[in-house]
Design an enzyme around this catalytic site. Structure first.
Site, PDB file in Angstrom:
ATOM      1  N   ARG A   5       0.844  -1.188   0.000  1.00 42.76           N
ATOM      2  CA  ARG A   5       0.000   0.000   0.000  1.00 42.76           C
ATOM      3  C   ARG A   5       0.884   1.244   0.000  1.00 42.76           C
ATOM      4  O   ARG A   5       2.022   1.222   0.487  1.00 42.76           O
ATOM      5  CB  ARG A   5      -0.893   0.023   1.247  1.00 42.76           C
ATOM      6  CG  ARG A   5      -1.772  -1.214   1.421  1.00 42.76           C
ATOM      7  CD  ARG A   5      -2.496  -1.152   2.751  1.00 42.76           C
ATOM      8  NE  ARG A   5      -3.379  -2.288   2.965  1.00 42.76           N
ATOM      9  CZ  ARG A   5      -3.037  -3.394   3.627  1.00 42.76           C
ATOM     10  NH1 ARG A   5      -1.811  -3.515   4.136  1.00 42.76           N
ATOM     11  NH2 ARG A   5      -3.902  -4.380   3.786  1.00 42.76           N
TER      12      ARG A   5
ATOM     13  N   LYS B  85      -1.712  -2.338   8.242  1.00 46.78           N
ATOM     14  CA  LYS B  85      -2.789  -1.791   9.050  1.00 46.78           C
ATOM     15  C   LYS B  85      -2.706  -2.333  10.477  1.00 46.78           C
ATOM     16  O   LYS B  85      -2.355  -3.491  10.695  1.00 46.78           O
ATOM     17  CB  LYS B  85      -4.142  -2.145   8.429  1.00 46.78           C
ATOM     18  CG  LYS B  85      -4.393  -1.429   7.105  1.00 46.78           C
ATOM     19  CD  LYS B  85      -5.757  -1.768   6.550  1.00 46.78           C
ATOM     20  CE  LYS B  85      -6.035  -1.001   5.266  1.00 46.78           C
ATOM     21  NZ  LYS B  85      -7.366  -1.315   4.700  1.00 46.78           N
TER      22      LYS B  85
ATOM     23  N   HIS C 151      -3.198   2.534  -6.186  1.00 48.09           N
ATOM     24  CA  HIS C 151      -3.753   1.283  -5.672  1.00 48.09           C
ATOM     25  C   HIS C 151      -4.010   0.277  -6.796  1.00 48.09           C
ATOM     26  O   HIS C 151      -4.089  -0.934  -6.538  1.00 48.09           O
ATOM     27  CB  HIS C 151      -5.040   1.551  -4.892  1.00 48.09           C
ATOM     28  CG  HIS C 151      -5.288   0.575  -3.788  1.00 48.09           C
ATOM     29  ND1 HIS C 151      -4.466   0.485  -2.669  1.00 48.09           N
ATOM     30  CD2 HIS C 151      -6.243  -0.376  -3.626  1.00 48.09           C
ATOM     31  CE1 HIS C 151      -4.925  -0.467  -1.864  1.00 48.09           C
ATOM     32  NE2 HIS C 151      -5.992  -1.008  -2.435  1.00 48.09           N
TER      33      HIS C 151
ATOM     34  N   ARG D  94      -1.392  -2.326  -6.805  1.00 43.75           N
ATOM     35  CA  ARG D  94      -1.606  -3.398  -5.823  1.00 43.75           C
ATOM     36  C   ARG D  94      -2.580  -4.439  -6.382  1.00 43.75           C
ATOM     37  O   ARG D  94      -2.352  -5.649  -6.259  1.00 43.75           O
ATOM     38  CB  ARG D  94      -2.135  -2.786  -4.524  1.00 43.75           C
ATOM     39  CG  ARG D  94      -2.399  -3.778  -3.402  1.00 43.75           C
ATOM     40  CD  ARG D  94      -2.686  -2.995  -2.117  1.00 43.75           C
ATOM     41  NE  ARG D  94      -3.208  -3.818  -1.045  1.00 43.75           N
ATOM     42  CZ  ARG D  94      -2.466  -4.535  -0.207  1.00 43.75           C
ATOM     43  NH1 ARG D  94      -1.150  -4.544  -0.350  1.00 43.75           N
ATOM     44  NH2 ARG D  94      -3.020  -5.235   0.759  1.00 43.75           N
TER      45      ARG D  94
ATOM     46  N   HIS E 271      -3.327  -9.138   4.040  1.00 38.48           N
ATOM     47  CA  HIS E 271      -4.753  -9.172   4.358  1.00 38.48           C
ATOM     48  C   HIS E 271      -4.993  -9.996   5.618  1.00 38.48           C
ATOM     49  O   HIS E 271      -4.468 -11.105   5.746  1.00 38.48           O
ATOM     50  CB  HIS E 271      -5.557  -9.779   3.212  1.00 38.48           C
ATOM     51  CG  HIS E 271      -5.676  -8.884   2.020  1.00 38.48           C
ATOM     52  ND1 HIS E 271      -5.977  -9.347   0.753  1.00 38.48           N
ATOM     53  CD2 HIS E 271      -5.554  -7.539   1.908  1.00 38.48           C
ATOM     54  CE1 HIS E 271      -6.022  -8.328  -0.088  1.00 38.48           C
ATOM     55  NE2 HIS E 271      -5.774  -7.222   0.585  1.00 38.48           N
TER      56      HIS E 271
ATOM     57  N   TYR F 205      -9.842 -10.993  -5.861  1.00 36.25           N
ATOM     58  CA  TYR F 205      -8.930 -10.980  -7.006  1.00 36.25           C
ATOM     59  C   TYR F 205      -9.108 -12.195  -7.902  1.00 36.25           C
ATOM     60  O   TYR F 205      -8.711 -12.164  -9.070  1.00 36.25           O
ATOM     61  CB  TYR F 205      -7.475 -10.890  -6.517  1.00 36.25           C
ATOM     62  CG  TYR F 205      -7.177  -9.576  -5.848  1.00 36.25           C
ATOM     63  CD1 TYR F 205      -7.092  -8.396  -6.583  1.00 36.25           C
ATOM     64  CD2 TYR F 205      -7.012  -9.497  -4.461  1.00 36.25           C
ATOM     65  CE1 TYR F 205      -6.842  -7.185  -5.973  1.00 36.25           C
ATOM     66  CE2 TYR F 205      -6.760  -8.295  -3.841  1.00 36.25           C
ATOM     67  CZ  TYR F 205      -6.671  -7.137  -4.600  1.00 36.25           C
ATOM     68  OH  TYR F 205      -6.435  -5.943  -3.982  1.00 36.25           O
TER      69      TYR F 205
END
Length: 309
Positions: free
Chosen positions: A154, A178, A247, A250, A273, A282
């Site tokens: 990211r 994150k 993005h 990504r 993730h 995806y």
């Protein structure tokens, strides 16, 4: 409530590694909530339910925005309960709102577009008409975009990289995702490794003020907005007809891994993730993988009745 909002924002910023953009979104949502509670003289949980119902009924926001706001309000509520600044509200905790969110496919760049982007950047670097100042910036920009392309990290993660996170011997980077979740990524691309080393060799020309890996023209950490601007600039200069954001890189990284046979669990780990459900989207855009599966395993291909030669 203003004091509590500031405490919450400080907590999220210091302990959850969220971007400045996310902090601003939290602040905007909570300020709206504060104004509603003051105007209607209601407590926090009642104000949340009233405000969300009002926004929903007026159709002022998309379902994704409504869901995001509700998540923000629940986080704020839990923060205050944990800090014992308000009493738990069982009715509110059991409340579940349903916002139907249309399924959107991740948008990607075509491989030829990424080739076009990189070709332009390397040509610009070697062009005799490019000034020394522009060459310096171009070296940094190549390193940055090579990294985004070859790792799928990211832009907030790229922005937060420090010099100590890069292991040149192991060709690895420590990434803080994150909620400060750490993961180690390996730099498999020779071109990416070389681009990073070339940038580090001239990094002092940016007159660094700290240990940030990527620097802006003031020698400070390159922000996510700076990264977005760099990407947009080269997309435009390379004449790529798209409204792509960083993005997209990504999304492209993840999709191409699946196209080339990577396991979805491996892709989940590489992207950082928490849930494989996020990664599964995806599989919907992995056209090459679909072709392979259907060409290899569709039983119709093996039936005796043939109409084509």
């Amino acid at each position: 409530m203003n004091k509590e909002i500031q405490q919450f924002l400080t907590y999220k910023k210091n302990y959850h590694n969220v971007s400045l953009r996310t902090i601003k979104a939290y602040q905007s949502d909570l300020t709206t909530l504060q104004e509603h509670c003051c105007e209607h003289k209601v407590d926090l949980t009642q104000g949340i339910l009233e405000l969300m119902e009002q926004l929903h009924q007026n159709a002022q926001l998309k379902p994704t925005s409504l869901k995001r706001k509700m998540i923000t309000y629940r986080m704020f509520y839990k923060f205050l309960v944990t800090k014992k600044q308000i009493e738990p509200d069982i009715e509110f905790e059991h409340y579940r709102a349903s916002y139907i969110i249309p399924k959107k496919m991740p948008r990607t760049l075509k491989i030829r577009e990424i080739n076009q982007l990189l070709n332009y950047m390397y040509q610009r670097l070697s062009d005799s008409r490019t000034s020394l100042y522009q060459k310096r910036n171009c070296i940094r920009d190549i390193a940055l975009l090579e990294l985004l392309i070859s790792t799928g990290i990211r832009i907030s993660e790229a922005s937060s990289i420090n010099l100590s996170d890069y292991d040149q011997i192991e060709n690895s980077l420590l990434i803080y995702g994150k909620n400060r979740k750490e993961r180690m990524i390996y730099l498999s691309s020779t071109e990416t490794r070389q681009a990073l080393l070339t940038y580090l060799a001239i990094r002092e020309q940016f007159h660094p003020s700290d240990q940030s890996f990527f620097l802006n023209k003031y020698g400070e950490r390159l922000s996510i907005y700076g990264i977005e601007n760099i990407f947009a600039k080269y997309i435009d200069l390379a004449n790529i007809d798209t409204h792509a954001t960083p993005h997209y890189l990504r999304h492209t990284f993840a999709t191409e891994l699946l196209n080339n046979g990577a396991n979805i669990r491996e892709v989940q780990e590489l992207l950082g993730h928490s849930s494989i459900v996020t990664t599964q989207i995806y599989t919907e855009v992995s056209i090459e993988r679909k072709k392979y599966v259907l060409n290899s395993f569709n039983y119709r291909n093996e039936l005796d009745v043939k109409t084509s030669k």
